[in-house]
Write an enzyme that holds these catalytic residues in place. Structure first.
Site, mmCIF file in Angstrom:
data_model
loop_
_atom_site.group_PDB
_atom_site.id
_atom_site.type_symbol
_atom_site.label_atom_id
_atom_site.label_comp_id
_atom_site.label_asym_id
_atom_site.label_seq_id
_atom_site.Cartn_x
_atom_site.Cartn_y
_atom_site.Cartn_z
ATOM 1 C CE1 TYR A 189 -3.775 2.840 1.173
ATOM 2 C CE2 TYR A 189 -2.342 3.005 2.928
ATOM 3 C CZ TYR A 189 -3.203 3.153 2.320
ATOM 4 O OH TYR A 189 -4.361 4.134 2.171
ATOM 5 N N PRO B 31 -3.888 12.261 5.136
ATOM 6 C CG PRO B 31 -5.846 11.625 4.081
ATOM 7 C CD PRO B 31 -4.530 11.596 3.743
#
Ligand code: NAP
Ligand code: GDP
Length: 368
Positions: free
Chosen positions: A182, A209
């Site tokens: 990821y 974020p």
């Protein structure tokens, strides 16, 4: 909704003009292939397409835009889910762009999961995210999309580093091994933003974020992030009168942002933030908490006895911390107010309990 600049700039004609590419700009950004002038070059309307618009962050954007009422009326918002097409497939992505003709894109769609899903499916996290991102970037470039805002994450940061981490440090060392599929896929988005700007002058950027939570999260018992996973497991333990088992030692530290707060900040990014370099969207360092704090907050919101909260240290802890520096955000928006953690937790838990048995309402729910 907060403002960093007077909103009149969004509704005056010149700004609307600026939001659609001129033919010359479109030709410049589309050197190969057939030139098809996009309809928004003629109508000047702002069409904001949100990929992954039905997920945790996308639902937050839907809520924040609905709360703006008339303020967003010069923008048409489109929220996609995987039912609109598989973004890993270039032909399906092209068909979506043909259908909606976006002038602006917020790209949220991703294969997303918590620590344990990331450890199990590294190859899928890498491949699916790289394919989706590559297709979205190329299509936005080919169609002369005025702005693309993508979503990175603080879990892509180097594992061995100094803290707090800021936006300039993304590529300074390998990510934690647990989520490397990821993390490397997401890191490439930052590289793509710079390359598309340098070669084609595209206005593409990304936000970073921290851990996100809220209504409409994925509450899967094994593959979710920590907060939705604990809310779900805690509710079951309470019903069955069992101990509430937390995975790992509870010592790792995280900064959590409520999805509606993040949504407001992403809408601001789409409208006002003009840098290609990414921006961290996070609560401050002083709001970093331990997983143990999270577990007790979940227990409190579920009205579950604290003494029955236990830690299973045989399970992985993941990255110890990834403390993010939000001073760039604070320079732009010094007055932005984050929802207090406990209030956001109560709202999320209440929503989860109220919707748990509604068919199809809660992802990862296993209603009787
Ligand atoms: P999410 O709740 O899992 O939602 C994912 C969205 O992507 C859903 O709308 C899903 O559609 C769509 N999607 C997934 N695969 C797709 C595909 N192959 N084709 C088309 N659509 C696809 O994710 P999220 O938590 O909102 O995450 C949004 C963004 O924030 C992501 O880029 C993620 O990396 C980033 N982020 C998340 C966190 C976090 O803690 N959750 C933290 C940092 C950054 P369906 O609903 O139809 O499946
Ligand atoms: P991360 O911040 O990317 O590591 O993602 P997570 O949201 O998966 O948080 C992981 C942290 O929460 C680790 O320290 C885990 O040991 C801890 N944790 C405790 N219980 C759970 C659980 O039920 N699910 C998940 N995903 N993590 C848990």
């Amino acid at each position: 909704m907060f403002r960093s600049a007077p909103r009149s700039s969004r509704s005056d004609t010149s700004h609307q003009h600026a939001s659609a590419p001129s033919r010359a700009e479109f030709v410049r950004s589309h050197p190969e292939g057939t030139l098809v002038e996009p309809p928004h070059a003629r109508t000047m309307s702002k069409v904001v397409m949100v990929t992954g618009g039905t997920g945790l962050v996308g639902s937050g954007i839907q809520e924040a835009i609905a709360a703006e009422g008339d303020a967003a009326k010069d923008e048409k918002w489109i929220y996609l889910s995987s039912k609109d097409g598989n973004l890993c497939d270039p032909a399906e992505v092209a068909a979506i762009f043909d259908k909606y003709q976006p002038t602006h894109v917020i790209h949220l769609a991703a294969q997303v999961g918590g620590l344990f899903a990331n450890m199990k499916h590294k190859v899928q996290f890498w491949r699916n995210n790289v394919m989706m991102n590559d297709n979205i970037f190329q299509e936005c470039h080919k169609r002369g999309v005025k702005k693309l805002v993508s979503c990175l994450s603080t879990c892509i940061f180097p594992d061995k580093t100094t803290f707090p981490i800021n936006e300039t440090m993304i590529h300074d060392g390998p990510p934690h091994y647990s989520n490397e599929g990821y993390a490397y896929a997401k890191r490439m988005v930052d590289v793509q933003n710079r390359m598309y700007k340098s070669q084609y002058g595209c206005n593409f950027t990304a936000v970073i974020p921290t851990n996100i939570f809220g209504k409409h999260d994925n509450f899967h018992l094994e593959d979710s992030h920590v907060i939705p996973g604990l809310i779900h497991r805690g509710m079951i333990c309470k019903k069955e009168g069992k101990d509430f088992e937390i995975w790992g030692s509870g010592t790792p530290l995280r900064q959590f942002i409520y999805n509606v707060d993040l949504a407001k900040l992403m809408i601001w990014t789409m409208r006002e933030y003009e840098e290609a370099d990414p921006i961290i969207l996070s609560v401050g360092e002083e709001d970093e908490i331990t997983i143990k704090d999270v577990a007790y907050a979940v227990a409190k919101a579920l009205d579950f006895p604290k003494e029955k909260v236990k830690f299973d240290t045989s399970k992985a802890d993941g990255q110890f911390k990834k403390t993010a520096d939000n001073s760039k955000l604070r320079k732009y928006l010094p007055d932005f107010k984050f929802t207090p953690f406990e209030e956001a937790m109560d709202t999320t838990v209440k929503w989860f309990i109220e919707n748990y048995d509604v068919p199809g309402a809660v992802r990862g729910a296993v209603p009787k």
